[in-house]
Design a protein around this motif. Structure first.
Motif, PDB file in Angstrom:
ATOM      1  N   ILE A  62       6.729   9.704   0.687  1.00  0.00           N
ATOM      2  CA  ILE A  62       5.757   8.647   0.406  1.00  0.00           C
ATOM      3  C   ILE A  62       5.536   7.838   1.678  1.00  0.00           C
ATOM      4  O   ILE A  62       6.488   7.537   2.403  1.00  0.00           O
ATOM      5  CB  ILE A  62       6.242   7.694  -0.710  1.00  0.00           C
ATOM      6  CG1 ILE A  62       6.521   8.451  -2.003  1.00  0.00           C
ATOM      7  CG2 ILE A  62       5.213   6.599  -0.961  1.00  0.00           C
ATOM      8  CD1 ILE A  62       7.078   7.559  -3.108  1.00  0.00           C
ATOM      9  N   SER A  98       3.254   7.463  -6.859  1.00  0.00           N
ATOM     10  CA  SER A  98       2.363   7.751  -5.735  1.00  0.00           C
ATOM     11  C   SER A  98       1.866   9.182  -5.876  1.00  0.00           C
ATOM     12  O   SER A  98       2.629  10.132  -5.708  1.00  0.00           O
ATOM     13  CB  SER A  98       3.092   7.572  -4.398  1.00  0.00           C
ATOM     14  OG  SER A  98       3.413   6.220  -4.185  1.00  0.00           O
ATOM     15  N   SER A  99       0.591   9.324  -6.200  1.00  0.00           N
ATOM     16  CA  SER A  99       0.023  10.658  -6.420  1.00  0.00           C
ATOM     17  C   SER A  99      -1.263  10.874  -5.634  1.00  0.00           C
ATOM     18  O   SER A  99      -1.826  11.958  -5.660  1.00  0.00           O
ATOM     19  CB  SER A  99      -0.264  10.867  -7.910  1.00  0.00           C
ATOM     20  OG  SER A  99      -1.124   9.856  -8.404  1.00  0.00           O
ATOM     21  N   LYS A 136      12.422   4.541  -3.083  1.00  0.00           N
ATOM     22  CA  LYS A 136      11.914   5.757  -3.696  1.00  0.00           C
ATOM     23  C   LYS A 136      12.909   6.191  -4.772  1.00  0.00           C
ATOM     24  O   LYS A 136      14.122   6.238  -4.530  1.00  0.00           O
ATOM     25  CB  LYS A 136      11.732   6.845  -2.640  1.00  0.00           C
ATOM     26  CG  LYS A 136      11.050   8.125  -3.128  1.00  0.00           C
ATOM     27  CD  LYS A 136      10.734   9.022  -1.932  1.00  0.00           C
ATOM     28  CE  LYS A 136      10.100  10.333  -2.370  1.00  0.00           C
ATOM     29  NZ  LYS A 136      11.037  11.220  -3.057  1.00  0.00           N
ATOM     30  N   GLN A 165      -3.236   3.323  -1.894  1.00  0.00           N
ATOM     31  CA  GLN A 165      -3.483   2.517  -3.080  1.00  0.00           C
ATOM     32  C   GLN A 165      -2.623   1.259  -2.973  1.00  0.00           C
ATOM     33  O   GLN A 165      -1.565   1.268  -2.352  1.00  0.00           O
ATOM     34  CB  GLN A 165      -3.115   3.292  -4.343  1.00  0.00           C
ATOM     35  CG  GLN A 165      -3.758   4.664  -4.451  1.00  0.00           C
ATOM     36  CD  GLN A 165      -5.261   4.589  -4.582  1.00  0.00           C
ATOM     37  OE1 GLN A 165      -5.772   3.839  -5.410  1.00  0.00           O
ATOM     38  NE2 GLN A 165      -5.983   5.369  -3.773  1.00  0.00           N
ATOM     39  N   THR A 195       7.945   8.727  -7.389  1.00  0.00           N
ATOM     40  CA  THR A 195       7.940   7.363  -7.924  1.00  0.00           C
ATOM     41  C   THR A 195       8.787   6.450  -7.044  1.00  0.00           C
ATOM     42  O   THR A 195       9.665   6.886  -6.304  1.00  0.00           O
ATOM     43  CB  THR A 195       8.479   7.315  -9.359  1.00  0.00           C
ATOM     44  OG1 THR A 195       9.841   7.763  -9.367  1.00  0.00           O
ATOM     45  CG2 THR A 195       7.652   8.180 -10.282  1.00  0.00           C
ATOM     46  N   SER A 240       3.834  14.429  -6.097  1.00  0.00           N
ATOM     47  CA  SER A 240       3.958  13.026  -6.481  1.00  0.00           C
ATOM     48  C   SER A 240       5.417  12.578  -6.512  1.00  0.00           C
ATOM     49  O   SER A 240       6.324  13.392  -6.723  1.00  0.00           O
ATOM     50  CB  SER A 240       3.334  12.796  -7.858  1.00  0.00           C
ATOM     51  OG  SER A 240       1.964  13.144  -7.858  1.00  0.00           O
ATOM     52  N   ASP A 292       0.848  -1.189   0.000  1.00  0.00           N
ATOM     53  CA  ASP A 292       0.000   0.000   0.000  1.00  0.00           C
ATOM     54  C   ASP A 292       0.888   1.244   0.000  1.00  0.00           C
ATOM     55  O   ASP A 292       1.916   1.281   0.697  1.00  0.00           O
ATOM     56  CB  ASP A 292      -0.903   0.024   1.226  1.00  0.00           C
ATOM     57  CG  ASP A 292      -2.011  -1.022   1.161  1.00  0.00           C
ATOM     58  OD1 ASP A 292      -2.142  -1.656   0.106  1.00  0.00           O
ATOM     59  OD2 ASP A 292      -2.723  -1.202   2.160  1.00  0.00           O
ATOM     60  N   HIS A 293       0.480   2.283  -0.732  1.00  0.00           N
ATOM     61  CA  HIS A 293       1.298   3.491  -0.827  1.00  0.00           C
ATOM     62  C   HIS A 293       0.416   4.718  -1.021  1.00  0.00           C
ATOM     63  O   HIS A 293      -0.711   4.627  -1.520  1.00  0.00           O
ATOM     64  CB  HIS A 293       2.284   3.376  -1.991  1.00  0.00           C
ATOM     65  CG  HIS A 293       1.609   3.269  -3.334  1.00  0.00           C
ATOM     66  ND1 HIS A 293       1.493   4.329  -4.210  1.00  0.00           N
ATOM     67  CD2 HIS A 293       0.993   2.215  -3.953  1.00  0.00           C
ATOM     68  CE1 HIS A 293       0.850   3.939  -5.300  1.00  0.00           C
ATOM     69  NE2 HIS A 293       0.527   2.662  -5.173  1.00  0.00           N
ATOM     70  N   ALA A 294       0.925   5.873  -0.629  1.00  0.00           N
ATOM     71  CA  ALA A 294       0.239   7.152  -0.818  1.00  0.00           C
ATOM     72  C   ALA A 294       1.259   8.264  -0.639  1.00  0.00           C
ATOM     73  O   ALA A 294       2.283   8.083   0.033  1.00  0.00           O
ATOM     74  CB  ALA A 294      -0.894   7.316   0.189  1.00  0.00           C
ATOM     75  N   LYS A 295       0.983   9.413  -1.230  1.00  0.00           N
ATOM     76  CA  LYS A 295       1.871  10.546  -0.987  1.00  0.00           C
ATOM     77  C   LYS A 295       1.575  11.120   0.394  1.00  0.00           C
ATOM     78  O   LYS A 295       0.445  11.092   0.876  1.00  0.00           O
ATOM     79  CB  LYS A 295       1.731  11.598  -2.073  1.00  0.00           C
ATOM     80  CG  LYS A 295       0.396  12.318  -2.138  1.00  0.00           C
ATOM     81  CD  LYS A 295       0.448  13.411  -3.199  1.00  0.00           C
ATOM     82  CE  LYS A 295      -0.848  14.230  -3.201  1.00  0.00           C
ATOM     83  NZ  LYS A 295      -0.777  15.365  -4.146  1.00  0.00           N
TER      84      LYS A 295
END
Length: 458
Positions: free
Chosen positions: A185, A153-154, A177, A159, A131, A129, A120-123
């Motif tokens: 992130i 990650s935006s 990252k 997500q 990557t 954003s 799971d990832h998010a900004k």
């Protein structure tokens, strides 16, 4: 007529043989069934190798350092464990990475064919954003190779990114990252699953995976390996458990209840040692709780398994028991168990996971007791349960939404407990914080986050 009867008899024998073969083929980790066009499909039962939700351990600075988490030791480089309101997380903590930082395992996981990694990832907060990507090492961390595509990650909500790993044998993960400068992130809920990810269909039909006792996820990556004695996965047919050899109790027990599980079978009361434990492990006996002031408290209740004698008897294995204060067991938990079955009788099916943690409870003998049975059994300080309620149906995962009813309770293991279980309702997040587990790994991230933070009030 004789020839007809002879052919009929032979045909009957062939049908019995074929039925027997079909039954045997579904009892193991691999089985074959057919799709609508008649094409054979081979599925293998999936095994969760690792789950890391970052709910245990702490690291408040970005400087590179190793941290002991629930799954093992990880190196966090230009990364920390964040727990602020700006950190995006499904529990109380997640990892926050900046610049070209990384989080890397300091231990190996034995991967099989078709290993799936989910992250799971998010900004972070209002940052821009960035990557990132997943790297795999097959030589103990000496060298790494990127797996899959670079991810952006935006979003400000979690997500889920999914990677397929072809390597077998020992592997290590490194999440890195790759762009975005000082933008940060958040990463959470890393899981590794080997196998096709499809569980065998149930004898009663329905979508493959439905009604599996671990359909919603394996909270702490329990595995059936003697090298994992305190997180040992056992399939007891009517429920699954993570057993803790050193505590002499399960960490958790997980099961599904539907109307066909509730019948008229009487309570068998055949408490007994579990001979399925690995050779050399201490086996808790039916008499091990005698005189302790604590009940042999079921995790999966006898009343949830009354469809047959075999089903009910399975709940009396001592690997399903914890030392539970009598009033906690006979009043508070009995009330919740009866209420749960009433939900099933009203047209629902439920997924349940129950467990305990901590040390020191107060039974009928008074005073805090840490262990019983000459130290072979640890008395927990708390007993918890999580119940996910769904109307009867199929495709269960897809039917779970952010408004699905989830009942979570956490009770002290004391004899002075309030008899009303509703007094102890809490959030799944709070149970994650207390246990270090990560629940609902198989539910989409945005839904999972909402379910974990809600407190039932019905």
């Amino acid at each position: 007529m004789k020839n007809f009867m002879k052919h009929f008899y032979v045909l009957g024998i062939l049908c019995l043989v074929l039925a027997s073969c079909k039954k045997e083929s579904q009892s193991g980790p691999e089985f074959i069934n057919q799709n609508n066009s008649g094409t054979n499909i081979v599925r293998t039962e999936s095994t969760q190798l690792l789950t890391e939700g970052f709910e245990t351990g702490s690291k408040g600075a970005y400087a590179s350092a190793s941290v002991t988490l629930g799954s093992g030791s990880w190196t966090l480089d230009d990364a920390l464990i964040g727990n602020t309101t700006a950190d995006v997380k499904s529990g109380s903590q997640s990892v926050r990475v900046r610049n070209t930082g990384s989080i890397s395992m300091n231990f190996n996981i034995s991967a099989g064919d078709s290993t799936t990694v989910k992250i799971d990832h998010a900004k972070y907060g209002s940052d821009g954003s960035s990557t990132w990507g997943l790297w795999i090492s097959t030589n103990g961390g000496t060298t790494y190779t990127q797996v899959g595509s670079t991810i952006t990650s935006s979003s400000t909500s979690l997500q889920t990114a999914t990677f397929q790993v072809a390597n077998t044998g020992n592997i290590r993960l490194s999440v890195r990252k790759t762009s975005g400068g000082s933008n940060r992130i958040n990463f959470d809920n890393i899981s590794l699953t080997t196998g096709s990810g499809t569980t065998p269909p149930n004898p009663g039909g329905g979508t493959p995976g439905d009604d599996d006792h671990l359909l919603l996820g394996n909270p702490n990556g329990a595995v059936t390996a003697i090298t994992s004695p305190n997180n040992y996965l056992m399939d007891q047919t009517y429920y699954k458990i993570s057993y803790n050899r050193d505590r002499g109790t399960p960490n958790w027990v997980s099961w599904h209840i539907q109307s066909s599980d509730i019948g008229s079978t009487s309570r068998t009361n055949d408490f007994r040692a579990d001979s399925a434990l690995p050779s050399g492990w201490y086996q808790v006996q039916s008499s091990s709780y005698s005189g302790s002031g604590f009940d042999r408290g079921h995790n999966c209740p006898s009343g949830d398994r009354t469809s047959s004698t075999a089903a009910n008897s399975s709940t009396f294995l001592m690997t399903n028991m914890i030392p539970q204060a009598p009033n906690n067991n006979q009043q508070t938990w009995e009330g919740l168990e009866s209420y749960t079955r009433s939900l099933v009788s009203a047209g629902n099916e439920v997924y349940v996971i129950a467990g305990s943690y901590g040390t020191g409870g107060t039974g009928s003998n008074g005073g805090v007791t840490n262990t019983i049975n000459n130290g072979n059994i640890t008395v927990p300080s708390n007993v918890w349960k999580i119940i996910v309620v769904l109307p009867n149906g199929s495709n269960d995962i897809s039917r779970i939404s952010s408004t699905t009813r989830v009942i979570a309770i956490n009770t002290p293991n004391t004899n002075s407990i309030n008899s009303d279980w509703k007094t102890y309702r809490t959030s799944v997040n709070s149970i994650e914080t207390a246990t270090g587990y990560s629940f609902f790994a198989n539910i989409p991230a945005t839904i999972r986050t909402a379910l974990k933070q809600n407190v039932d009030n019905l």
